[in-house]
Design a protein around this motif. Structure first.
Motif, PDB file in Angstrom:
ATOM      1  N   HIS A  55       0.767  -1.148  -0.070  1.00 46.88           N
ATOM      2  CA  HIS A  55       0.107   0.021   0.045  1.00 46.88           C
ATOM      3  C   HIS A  55       0.767   1.314  -0.008  1.00 46.88           C
ATOM      4  CE1 HIS A  55      -4.008  -2.089   1.938  1.00 46.88           C
ATOM      5  NE2 HIS A  55      -3.611  -2.320   0.587  1.00 46.88           N
ATOM      6  N   LEU A  56       2.115   1.101   0.444  1.00 44.13           N
ATOM      7  CA  LEU A  56       2.889   2.296   0.471  1.00 44.13           C
ATOM      8  C   LEU A  56       3.298   2.726  -1.016  1.00 44.13           C
ATOM      9  CD1 LEU A  56       5.543   1.430   3.097  1.00 44.13           C
ATOM     10  CD2 LEU A  56       4.035   3.287   3.138  1.00 44.13           C
ATOM     11  N   LEU A  57       3.281   1.946  -1.986  1.00 50.08           N
ATOM     12  CA  LEU A  57       3.422   2.174  -3.525  1.00 50.08           C
ATOM     13  C   LEU A  57       2.428   3.143  -3.818  1.00 50.08           C
ATOM     14  CD1 LEU A  57       4.461  -1.283  -4.719  1.00 50.08           C
ATOM     15  CD2 LEU A  57       6.027   0.648  -4.390  1.00 50.08           C
ATOM     16  N   ASN A  58       1.240   3.221  -3.300  1.00 46.29           N
ATOM     17  CA  ASN A  58      -0.043   4.081  -3.710  1.00 46.29           C
ATOM     18  C   ASN A  58       0.014   5.296  -2.963  1.00 46.29           C
ATOM     19  OD1 ASN A  58      -0.615   2.152  -5.644  1.00 46.29           O
ATOM     20  ND2 ASN A  58      -2.028   1.114  -4.212  1.00 46.29           N
ATOM     21  N   ALA A  59       0.747   5.591  -1.962  1.00 47.15           N
ATOM     22  CA  ALA A  59       0.801   6.557  -0.881  1.00 47.15           C
ATOM     23  C   ALA A  59       1.655   7.814  -1.596  1.00 47.15           C
ATOM     24  CB  ALA A  59       1.544   6.414   0.214  1.00 47.15           C
ATOM     25  N   VAL A  60       1.113   9.138  -1.196  1.00 42.13           N
ATOM     26  CA  VAL A  60       1.818  10.429  -1.731  1.00 42.13           C
ATOM     27  C   VAL A  60       3.326  10.244  -1.303  1.00 42.13           C
ATOM     28  CG1 VAL A  60       2.008  12.924  -1.557  1.00 42.13           C
ATOM     29  CG2 VAL A  60      -0.353  11.672  -1.443  1.00 42.13           C
ATOM     30  N   ASP A  61       4.293  10.363  -2.460  1.00 45.02           N
ATOM     31  CA  ASP A  61       5.517  10.265  -2.171  1.00 45.02           C
ATOM     32  C   ASP A  61       5.866   8.602  -1.799  1.00 45.02           C
ATOM     33  OD1 ASP A  61       6.106  12.701  -3.290  1.00 45.02           O
ATOM     34  OD2 ASP A  61       5.823  13.565  -1.114  1.00 45.02           O
ATOM     35  N   ARG A  62       5.186   7.855  -1.916  1.00 46.14           N
ATOM     36  CA  ARG A  62       5.556   6.418  -1.477  1.00 46.14           C
ATOM     37  C   ARG A  62       5.794   6.426   0.169  1.00 46.14           C
ATOM     38  NH1 ARG A  62       9.039   3.072  -5.904  1.00 46.14           N
ATOM     39  NH2 ARG A  62       7.091   3.045  -7.349  1.00 46.14           N
ATOM     40  N   THR A  63       5.213   7.398   1.007  1.00 43.80           N
ATOM     41  CA  THR A  63       5.782   7.781   2.181  1.00 43.80           C
ATOM     42  C   THR A  63       4.391   7.675   3.220  1.00 43.80           C
ATOM     43  OG1 THR A  63       7.357   8.843   1.654  1.00 43.80           O
ATOM     44  CG2 THR A  63       6.715   9.178   3.921  1.00 43.80           C
ATOM     45  N   ARG A  64       4.621   7.104   4.389  1.00 46.08           N
ATOM     46  CA  ARG A  64       3.338   7.231   5.229  1.00 46.08           C
ATOM     47  C   ARG A  64       4.047   7.679   6.509  1.00 46.08           C
ATOM     48  NH1 ARG A  64      -0.956   2.805   7.370  1.00 46.08           N
ATOM     49  NH2 ARG A  64      -1.825   4.608   8.909  1.00 46.08           N
ATOM     50  N   SER A  65       3.532   8.759   7.288  1.00 45.12           N
ATOM     51  CA  SER A  65       3.884   9.375   8.330  1.00 45.12           C
ATOM     52  C   SER A  65       2.974   9.148   9.377  1.00 45.12           C
ATOM     53  CB  SER A  65       4.438  10.698   8.030  1.00 45.12           C
ATOM     54  OG  SER A  65       5.440  11.093   7.236  1.00 45.12           O
ATOM     55  N   LEU A  66       3.611   8.941  10.729  1.00 49.46           N
ATOM     56  CA  LEU A  66       2.624   8.631  11.775  1.00 49.46           C
ATOM     57  C   LEU A  66       3.139   9.300  13.084  1.00 49.46           C
ATOM     58  CD1 LEU A  66       2.506   4.915  11.580  1.00 49.46           C
ATOM     59  CD2 LEU A  66       0.528   6.260  10.692  1.00 49.46           C
ATOM     60  N   ILE A  67       2.128   9.830  13.863  1.00 52.15           N
ATOM     61  CA  ILE A  67       2.427  10.477  15.144  1.00 52.15           C
ATOM     62  C   ILE A  67       1.472   9.706  16.120  1.00 52.15           C
ATOM     63  CG2 ILE A  67       2.505  12.470  16.519  1.00 52.15           C
ATOM     64  CD1 ILE A  67       2.811  14.029  14.030  1.00 52.15           C
ATOM     65  N   PHE A  68       2.116   9.043  16.948  1.00 48.08           N
ATOM     66  CA  PHE A  68       1.425   8.409  18.063  1.00 48.08           C
ATOM     67  C   PHE A  68       1.762   8.467  19.329  1.00 48.08           C
ATOM     68  CE2 PHE A  68       4.039   5.523  15.822  1.00 48.08           C
ATOM     69  CZ  PHE A  68       4.555   4.498  16.773  1.00 48.08           C
ATOM     70  N   GLU A  69       1.111   7.972  20.629  1.00 45.66           N
ATOM     71  CA  GLU A  69       1.724   7.784  21.744  1.00 45.66           C
ATOM     72  C   GLU A  69       1.093   6.311  22.159  1.00 45.66           C
ATOM     73  OE1 GLU A  69       0.181  10.270  24.727  1.00 45.66           O
ATOM     74  OE2 GLU A  69       0.976  12.280  23.864  1.00 45.66           O
ATOM     75  N   THR A  70       2.062   5.613  22.974  1.00 48.09           N
ATOM     76  CA  THR A  70       1.905   4.108  23.168  1.00 48.09           C
ATOM     77  C   THR A  70       2.538   3.659  24.516  1.00 48.09           C
ATOM     78  OG1 THR A  70       1.890   2.044  22.230  1.00 48.09           O
ATOM     79  CG2 THR A  70       3.774   3.168  21.859  1.00 48.09           C
ATOM     80  N   THR A  71       2.195   2.572  25.137  1.00 47.69           N
ATOM     81  CA  THR A  71       2.845   1.960  26.230  1.00 47.69           C
ATOM     82  C   THR A  71       3.110   0.722  25.750  1.00 47.69           C
ATOM     83  OG1 THR A  71       0.923   1.539  27.200  1.00 47.69           O
ATOM     84  CG2 THR A  71       1.644   3.709  27.972  1.00 47.69           C
ATOM     85  N   PHE A  72       4.160   0.056  26.238  1.00 47.73           N
ATOM     86  CA  PHE A  72       4.511  -1.224  26.104  1.00 47.73           C
ATOM     87  C   PHE A  72       4.295  -2.164  27.231  1.00 47.73           C
ATOM     88  CE2 PHE A  72       7.330   1.411  23.089  1.00 47.73           C
ATOM     89  CZ  PHE A  72       6.702   1.070  21.813  1.00 47.73           C
ATOM     90  N   ARG A  73       3.853  -3.235  27.222  1.00 43.87           N
ATOM     91  CA  ARG A  73       3.978  -4.008  28.049  1.00 43.87           C
ATOM     92  C   ARG A  73       4.931  -4.705  28.811  1.00 43.87           C
ATOM     93  NH1 ARG A  73       2.949  -9.584  27.191  1.00 43.87           N
ATOM     94  NH2 ARG A  73       2.835  -9.124  25.026  1.00 43.87           N
ATOM     95  N   ASN A  74       6.262  -4.633  28.201  1.00 51.80           N
ATOM     96  CA  ASN A  74       7.495  -5.237  28.353  1.00 51.80           C
ATOM     97  C   ASN A  74       8.234  -4.101  29.003  1.00 51.80           C
ATOM     98  OD1 ASN A  74       6.246  -7.820  27.973  1.00 51.80           O
ATOM     99  ND2 ASN A  74       7.480  -7.827  25.994  1.00 51.80           N
ATOM    100  N   LEU A  75       7.938  -3.062  29.093  1.00 50.46           N
ATOM    101  CA  LEU A  75       8.858  -1.897  29.500  1.00 50.46           C
ATOM    102  C   LEU A  75       8.101  -0.902  30.306  1.00 50.46           C
ATOM    103  CD1 LEU A  75      11.710  -0.495  28.676  1.00 50.46           C
ATOM    104  CD2 LEU A  75      10.271   0.522  26.909  1.00 50.46           C
ATOM    105  N   ALA A  76       8.702  -0.747  31.584  1.00 46.22           N
ATOM    106  CA  ALA A  76       8.236   0.072  32.553  1.00 46.22           C
ATOM    107  C   ALA A  76       8.390   1.704  31.965  1.00 46.22           C
ATOM    108  CB  ALA A  76       8.647  -0.110  34.051  1.00 46.22           C
ATOM    109  N   THR A  77       7.331   2.364  32.032  1.00 45.49           N
ATOM    110  CA  THR A  77       7.521   3.828  31.435  1.00 45.49           C
ATOM    111  C   THR A  77       6.587   4.646  32.211  1.00 45.49           C
ATOM    112  OG1 THR A  77       5.936   3.813  29.920  1.00 45.49           O
ATOM    113  CG2 THR A  77       8.006   3.406  29.319  1.00 45.49           C
ATOM    114  N   LEU A  78       7.117   6.024  32.766  1.00 44.10           N
ATOM    115  CA  LEU A  78       6.270   6.654  33.511  1.00 44.10           C
ATOM    116  C   LEU A  78       5.407   7.683  32.476  1.00 44.10           C
ATOM    117  CD1 LEU A  78       8.715   8.123  36.094  1.00 44.10           C
ATOM    118  CD2 LEU A  78       6.989   6.760  36.569  1.00 44.10           C
TER     119      LEU A  78
END
Length: 176
Positions: free
Chosen positions: A8-31
């Protein structure tokens, strides 16, 4: 977050997809949640992945075993090769000898790229090898026993063994 289907990246503008997100990881303790930006560009035979993230992780000091907070922030860039033979390599042995030239990341051109997993791997690579809470950390403090302290208390469960030990000592003294 869903993985990116690579074709699907081949059909994206400039063949690029940009994401901005926040997440937590189950195996990593973060504040704080991991705040990340990832850009994935399809370069026909490779993916050009760029990203940055920041968070505060909770680590355990290797010297004193106390927990402390450590800020992680990074900008990373990686080329991931697209190789059709990757799909057929799913049943490879867990241990095998690999030439240094083969130490490259590859994905199937018909597979998926997971930005969340990529960010997790980059955060783990940024964690310090020696986890020390501060430069003047004294390490574990061992309490020394005073010379005039009472003798150590013997566990009552060992009393039968102590009686047997005394009997053996008496028998040995009678033989001599």
């Amino acid at each position: 977050m869903q993985a990116i289907y690579i074709p699907h990246l081949l059909n994206a503008v400039d063949r690029t997809r940009s994401l901005i997100f926040e997440t937590t990881f189950r195996n990593l303790a973060t504040l704080t949640p991991v705040r990340a930006e990832v850009s994935v560009r399809h370069g026909t035979t490779f993916l050009d992945v760029q990203g940055s993230a920041q968070t505060i992780v909770t680590l355990t000091c290797d010297r004193c075993l106390c927990q402390y907070n450590h800020r992680v922030a990074f900008d990373a860039k990686e080329i991931i090769w697209l190789d059709e033979s990757v799909a057929s390599q799913q049943d490879i042995p867990l241990e095998q000898e690999v030439n240094p030239e083969e130490l490259v990341e590859s994905l199937s051109p018909y597979g998926y790229f997971d930005p969340e997993t990529w960010i997790y791997e980059q955060v783990c690579l940024e964690l310090p090898q020696r986890q020390i809470c501060n430069a003047s950390c004294p390490g574990l403090i061992v309490e020394s026993k005073a010379a005039n302290s009472s003798p150590p208390k013997v566990d009552d469960r060992w009393s039968a063994l102590e009686v047997l030990k005394q009997q053996l000592a008496k028998d040995e003294s009678h033989r001599n």
